[in-house]
Design a protein around this motif. Structure first.
Motif, PDB file in Angstrom:
ATOM      1  N   GLN A  47     -75.515-110.386  21.798  1.00 12.71           N
ATOM      2  CA  GLN A  47     -76.085-110.571  20.252  1.00 12.71           C
ATOM      3  C   GLN A  47     -75.057-110.021  19.621  1.00 12.71           C
ATOM      4  O   GLN A  47     -73.627-110.440  18.584  1.00 12.71           O
ATOM      5  CB  GLN A  47     -77.103-110.754  20.175  1.00 12.71           C
ATOM      6  CG  GLN A  47     -77.371-111.590  19.428  1.00 12.71           C
ATOM      7  CD  GLN A  47     -76.796-112.767  19.041  1.00 12.71           C
ATOM      8  OE1 GLN A  47     -77.099-112.892  20.009  1.00 12.71           O
ATOM      9  NE2 GLN A  47     -76.198-113.277  17.659  1.00 12.71           N
ATOM     10  N   LEU A  50     -71.637-111.230  20.313  1.00  8.22           N
ATOM     11  CA  LEU A  50     -70.583-112.474  19.303  1.00  8.22           C
ATOM     12  C   LEU A  50     -71.203-112.378  17.807  1.00  8.22           C
ATOM     13  O   LEU A  50     -70.857-113.394  16.719  1.00  8.22           O
ATOM     14  CB  LEU A  50     -72.198-113.511  19.683  1.00  8.22           C
ATOM     15  CG  LEU A  50     -72.110-114.437  21.238  1.00  8.22           C
ATOM     16  CD1 LEU A  50     -72.927-114.957  22.073  1.00  8.22           C
ATOM     17  CD2 LEU A  50     -70.767-115.001  21.358  1.00  8.22           C
ATOM     18  N   ALA A  57     -65.760-115.321  24.427  1.00 11.54           N
ATOM     19  CA  ALA A  57     -66.417-116.600  25.178  1.00 11.54           C
ATOM     20  C   ALA A  57     -67.184-115.518  26.472  1.00 11.54           C
ATOM     21  O   ALA A  57     -67.829-115.908  27.025  1.00 11.54           O
ATOM     22  CB  ALA A  57     -65.314-117.325  26.176  1.00 11.54           C
ATOM     23  N   ARG A  60     -70.790-115.215  26.178  1.00 16.96           N
ATOM     24  CA  ARG A  60     -71.331-116.270  26.126  1.00 16.96           C
ATOM     25  C   ARG A  60     -71.711-116.545  27.406  1.00 16.96           C
ATOM     26  O   ARG A  60     -72.679-116.886  28.003  1.00 16.96           O
ATOM     27  CB  ARG A  60     -70.298-117.501  25.688  1.00 16.96           C
ATOM     28  CG  ARG A  60     -70.794-117.774  23.826  1.00 16.96           C
ATOM     29  CD  ARG A  60     -70.231-118.896  23.309  1.00 16.96           C
ATOM     30  NE  ARG A  60     -70.386-118.840  21.286  1.00 16.96           N
ATOM     31  CZ  ARG A  60     -70.928-118.899  21.401  1.00 16.96           C
ATOM     32  NH1 ARG A  60     -72.487-118.852  21.728  1.00 16.96           N
ATOM     33  NH2 ARG A  60     -71.105-118.697  20.302  1.00 16.96           N
ATOM     34  N   PHE A  63     -74.077-114.545  28.440  1.00 16.06           N
ATOM     35  CA  PHE A  63     -75.325-114.726  28.256  1.00 16.06           C
ATOM     36  C   PHE A  63     -76.006-115.754  29.082  1.00 16.06           C
ATOM     37  O   PHE A  63     -77.273-115.819  29.564  1.00 16.06           O
ATOM     38  CB  PHE A  63     -75.776-115.664  27.083  1.00 16.06           C
ATOM     39  CG  PHE A  63     -75.706-114.733  25.730  1.00 16.06           C
ATOM     40  CD1 PHE A  63     -77.578-114.468  25.977  1.00 16.06           C
ATOM     41  CD2 PHE A  63     -75.523-114.160  24.964  1.00 16.06           C
ATOM     42  CE1 PHE A  63     -77.959-113.794  24.404  1.00 16.06           C
ATOM     43  CE2 PHE A  63     -76.039-113.572  23.448  1.00 16.06           C
ATOM     44  CZ  PHE A  63     -76.857-113.138  23.792  1.00 16.06           C
ATOM     45  N   SER A  64     -75.224-116.895  29.582  1.00 15.66           N
ATOM     46  CA  SER A  64     -74.762-117.494  30.757  1.00 15.66           C
ATOM     47  C   SER A  64     -76.062-116.498  31.941  1.00 15.66           C
ATOM     48  O   SER A  64     -76.970-117.775  32.433  1.00 15.66           O
ATOM     49  CB  SER A  64     -74.107-118.407  31.024  1.00 15.66           C
ATOM     50  OG  SER A  64     -73.918-119.349  32.327  1.00 15.66           O
ATOM     51  N   TYR A  79     -74.680-121.998  27.580  1.00 10.05           N
ATOM     52  CA  TYR A  79     -74.711-121.404  27.587  1.00 10.05           C
ATOM     53  C   TYR A  79     -72.418-120.808  28.138  1.00 10.05           C
ATOM     54  O   TYR A  79     -71.787-121.131  27.420  1.00 10.05           O
ATOM     55  CB  TYR A  79     -75.114-119.012  27.475  1.00 10.05           C
ATOM     56  CG  TYR A  79     -75.484-119.336  25.986  1.00 10.05           C
ATOM     57  CD1 TYR A  79     -74.703-118.660  25.013  1.00 10.05           C
ATOM     58  CD2 TYR A  79     -76.997-119.266  25.894  1.00 10.05           C
ATOM     59  CE1 TYR A  79     -75.451-118.094  24.165  1.00 10.05           C
ATOM     60  CE2 TYR A  79     -78.142-118.887  25.620  1.00 10.05           C
ATOM     61  CZ  TYR A  79     -76.937-117.746  23.868  1.00 10.05           C
ATOM     62  OH  TYR A  79     -77.802-117.798  23.040  1.00 10.05           O
ATOM     63  N   MET A  82     -70.857-123.895  26.332  1.00 11.07           N
ATOM     64  CA  MET A  82     -69.927-123.369  24.783  1.00 11.07           C
ATOM     65  C   MET A  82     -68.762-122.666  25.018  1.00 11.07           C
ATOM     66  O   MET A  82     -68.033-122.702  24.820  1.00 11.07           O
ATOM     67  CB  MET A  82     -70.454-122.182  23.992  1.00 11.07           C
ATOM     68  CG  MET A  82     -71.896-123.468  22.780  1.00 11.07           C
ATOM     69  SD  MET A  82     -72.887-121.839  22.085  1.00 11.07           S
ATOM     70  CE  MET A  82     -74.551-121.663  23.820  1.00 11.07           C
ATOM     71  N   ALA A  83     -69.012-121.871  26.233  1.00 10.95           N
ATOM     72  CA  ALA A  83     -67.789-120.957  26.854  1.00 10.95           C
ATOM     73  C   ALA A  83     -66.757-121.489  26.886  1.00 10.95           C
ATOM     74  O   ALA A  83     -65.739-121.515  26.835  1.00 10.95           O
ATOM     75  CB  ALA A  83     -68.549-119.374  28.038  1.00 10.95           C
TER      76      ALA A  83
END
Length: 372
Positions: A47, A50, A57, A60, A63-64, A79, A82-83
């Motif tokens: 976080q 980001l 990317a 993210r 996070f995935s 996530y 989004m990446a």
């Protein structure tokens, strides 16, 4: 002027390089935390990355991967999507998630058709490729449960929890199957098959080392077989897992009392009362110990407290009668024994003591003689 522009460009390049280095360092730290299962720390670092650069990317993707470790494929896919929108080169990760989803769906369809072997094969493939994905282990446990293979289900549910202890579905599944093992053990215990009961209880704690009820039942079983030391160790284990389990404190007290370790028994009974002030059995046993120690005032106090809590608690009247009897207060003793028989007509010890106490015979109702 030209020299100033050159210096500015150099400064920007260096700043940009340092900025990227900071993000890479944060990402590396996050990935290290992921690998050792410190998911909350990893989440904070990702976080942070980001917050510094929402277009980064790899964070993210991190996070995935985090949500994969938590068994949430939907969040992981969000996530990853989004990446990919930010960096198309990351599509291979996104494709891998789709492969997981496809195999899980195939496995579930196979289960619905009763083709359990095919389902297990799909889930096993996912587990081998993504060993940190607890959902694969969970679905294998669910499949075993559908096959009524309780031990197999317990194994895979426990494996899912080893990967991610916060996996709620696996926790619920494991609770269900270990309770079945506990119930099977209790049934065997009631039948008098202590060996079988022990096997069931040991299997329950093998799959869930925090299943305090199974440790408690092992203690009860070992106490019944006269293995005091082992029984005490099991009761202590149950208490270690669940310190507010008043029944375990009480039964631990009975073990110490049986070993004539009365001072330790008193401590355990008092702890049971502290946790559950309405637990009359603990008061009753304390009254018995105080009577043995000839502390009659303390015995009366705890037994009268038990009666105050439950005016129909026959055992408290019986024990109170014993206190009066050893002090040769026979009228008071007789009254207590009489009440004990009124509240528990099948307690033959109460009837015997009532009939044996001097002056009691004057209160007994004898059957009338009838002419033949």
């Amino acid at each position: 002027m030209r020299r100033s522009l050159i210096l500015l460009n150099i400064t920007l390049i260096i700043s940009s390089f340092l900025f990227c280095q900071d993000l890479e360092d944060i990402l590396n730290q996050a990935n290290s935390k992921l690998k050792i299962g410190e998911l909350k720390s990893a989440e904070s670092l990702l976080q942070l990355a980001l917050d510094i650069d929402p277009s980064f990317a790899p964070a993210r993707v991190g996070f995935s991967a985090l949500w994969i470790r938590r068994g949430d494929l939907v969040k992981a896919n969000e996530y990853a999507t989004m990446a990919v929108r930010i960096d198309e080169d990351i599509r291979s990760w996104w494709d891998g998630l789709n492969d997981i989803r496809s195999k899980i769906q195939k496995g579930r369809m196979s289960v619905q058709k009763g083709n359990y072997d095919a389902a297990m094969q799909e889930y096993q493939t996912v587990a081998e490729k993504y060993p940190y994905f607890p959902e694969a282990q969970f679905y294998m446990g669910l499949t075993k449960f559908r096959q009524k293979d309780i031990e197999g289900a317990a194994f895979y549910f426990s494996e899912a929890l080893k990967i991610y202890p916060g996996h709620q579905k696996a926790r619920k599944g494991l609770n269900n199957v270990t309770k079945q093992l506990l119930n099977n053990g209790n049934k065997a215990y009631k039948r008098g098959d202590l060996e079988k009961a022990t096997q069931y209880y040991l299997k329950a704690v093998k799959f869930d080392e925090n299943f305090y009820l199974a440790f408690y039942q092992l203690g009860v079983l070992e106490k019944k077989m006269g293995n005091s030391e082992l029984a005490i160790s099991y009761f202590n284990k149950a208490i270690e897992i669940k310190p507010d389990f008043h029944k375990a404190w009480f039964t631990l007290g009975t073990s110490y009392e049986a070993d004539n370790n009365l001072d330790s028994a008193i401590l355990k009974y008092n702890k049971a009362i502290e946790l559950n002030p309405g637990y009359t059995k603990a008061y009753g046993n304390l009254g018995n110990i105080y009577t043995v120690k000839e502390d009659y005032d303390s015995a009366k106090d705890v037994l009268l407290t038990a009666i105050q809590i439950d005016p129909k608690y026959a055992d408290a009247y019986l024990r109170l009668g014993v206190v009066f009897s050893v002090q040769e207060f026979f009228i008071e003793a007789s009254e207590q024994f009489k009440k004990a028989t009124e509240y528990d007509e099948k307690n033959y010890d109460s009837w015997f003591r009532y009939a044996s106490t001097p002056v009691s015979y004057t209160h007994l109702t004898l059957p009338t003689n009838r002419e033949v």
